[in-house]
Design a protein around this motif. Structure first.
Motif, PDB file in Angstrom:
ATOM      1  N   PHE A   1     117.227  -9.322 -32.574  1.00 40.95           N
ATOM      2  CA  PHE A   1     117.826  -8.178 -31.754  1.00 40.95           C
ATOM      3  C   PHE A   1     119.353  -8.141 -32.089  1.00 40.95           C
ATOM      4  N   SER A   2     119.941  -9.231 -32.504  1.00 42.73           N
ATOM      5  CA  SER A   2     121.485  -9.088 -32.754  1.00 42.73           C
ATOM      6  C   SER A   2     121.368  -8.788 -34.135  1.00 42.73           C
ATOM      7  N   ALA A   3     120.642  -9.022 -34.894  1.00 40.22           N
ATOM      8  CA  ALA A   3     120.632  -8.586 -36.375  1.00 40.22           C
ATOM      9  C   ALA A   3     120.490  -7.112 -36.334  1.00 40.22           C
ATOM     10  N   TYR A   4     119.739  -6.448 -35.528  1.00 38.08           N
ATOM     11  CA  TYR A   4     119.468  -4.969 -35.282  1.00 38.08           C
ATOM     12  C   TYR A   4     120.695  -4.446 -34.989  1.00 38.08           C
ATOM     13  N   THR A   5     121.008  -4.922 -33.820  1.00 38.53           N
ATOM     14  CA  THR A   5     122.513  -4.322 -33.139  1.00 38.53           C
ATOM     15  C   THR A   5     123.672  -4.643 -34.036  1.00 38.53           C
ATOM     16  N   LEU A   6     124.008  -5.394 -34.582  1.00 28.42           N
ATOM     17  CA  LEU A   6     125.095  -5.448 -35.570  1.00 28.42           C
ATOM     18  C   LEU A   6     124.720  -4.411 -36.919  1.00 28.42           C
ATOM     19  N   THR A   7     123.428  -4.529 -37.381  1.00 24.79           N
ATOM     20  CA  THR A   7     123.451  -3.752 -38.399  1.00 24.79           C
ATOM     21  C   THR A   7     123.360  -2.194 -37.909  1.00 24.79           C
ATOM     22  N   LYS A   8     123.261  -1.968 -36.841  1.00 24.54           N
ATOM     23  CA  LYS A   8     123.521  -0.384 -36.303  1.00 24.54           C
ATOM     24  C   LYS A   8     124.975  -0.181 -35.863  1.00 24.54           C
ATOM     25  N   ALA A   9     125.513  -1.225 -35.574  1.00 30.38           N
ATOM     26  CA  ALA A   9     127.208  -1.216 -35.223  1.00 30.38           C
ATOM     27  C   ALA A   9     127.840  -0.942 -36.408  1.00 30.38           C
ATOM     28  N   LEU A  10     127.434  -1.515 -37.481  1.00 31.09           N
ATOM     29  CA  LEU A  10     128.493  -1.824 -38.699  1.00 31.09           C
ATOM     30  C   LEU A  10     127.889  -0.569 -39.768  1.00 31.09           C
TER      31      LEU A  10
END
Length: 109
Positions: free
Chosen positions: A85-94
Motif C-alpha cells: 500500500f505504501s509503494a502504491y501511495t508513494l508511486t501515485k503521489a510522486l
C-alpha cells in the motif's frame, strides 16, 4: 446647465478611464495567479498530511504485532501488506498526472 469640455479634456478623461481599467485588470490577474499558487500548495500539503497519517497508522499496527504477536505469518502480513500500500501511495503521489500550465484565452475547463 451645460457642460463644455474641450477635446483635450475628453481625451484626458478617456486616458484616465483606460488607465483605471488596465490597473484593475492587472490586479485581477495577479489575484488569480496568487489563488492558483495557493491552491497548488494546499494540494501538496493535503497529500503530505494524508501520507504522514497513514504512515503513522501502519507503524502503530506493525509495532503492536511485533511487540505482542508471536505468529510469524501474521508478522509477514503486517509487514508486507502495508509495504504494498505504501509503494502504491508513494508511486501515485510522486507521479505527475496533470500539468497546471498557462492557459490560452479560449480554453475552458
Amino acid at each position: 446647465m451645460t457642460v463644455d469640455l474641450t477635446a483635450t479634456q475628453v481625451l484626458a478623461g478617456v486616458g484616465v478611464l483606460l488607465a483605471v481599467v488596465m490597473v484593475w485588470r492587472a490586479g485581477s490577474r495577479k489575484a488569480k495567479a496568487a489563488a492558483d499558487a495557493a491552491r497548488t500548495g494546499a494540494r501538496l500539503l493535503s497529500l503530505t498530511g494524508r501520507v504522514l497519517v497513514m504512515a503513522s497508522v501502519i507503524v502503530g499496527v506493525q509495532w503492536l504485532v511485533i511487540a505482542h504477536g508471536r505468529d510469524s505469518t501474521l508478522l509477514w502480513v503486517v509487514l508486507g501488506l502495508p509495504a504494498l500500500f505504501s509503494a502504491y501511495t508513494l508511486t501515485k503521489a510522486l507521479t505527475v498526472t496533470a500539468v497546471d500550465g498557462p492557459q490560452r484565452r479560449g480554453d475552458r475547463r
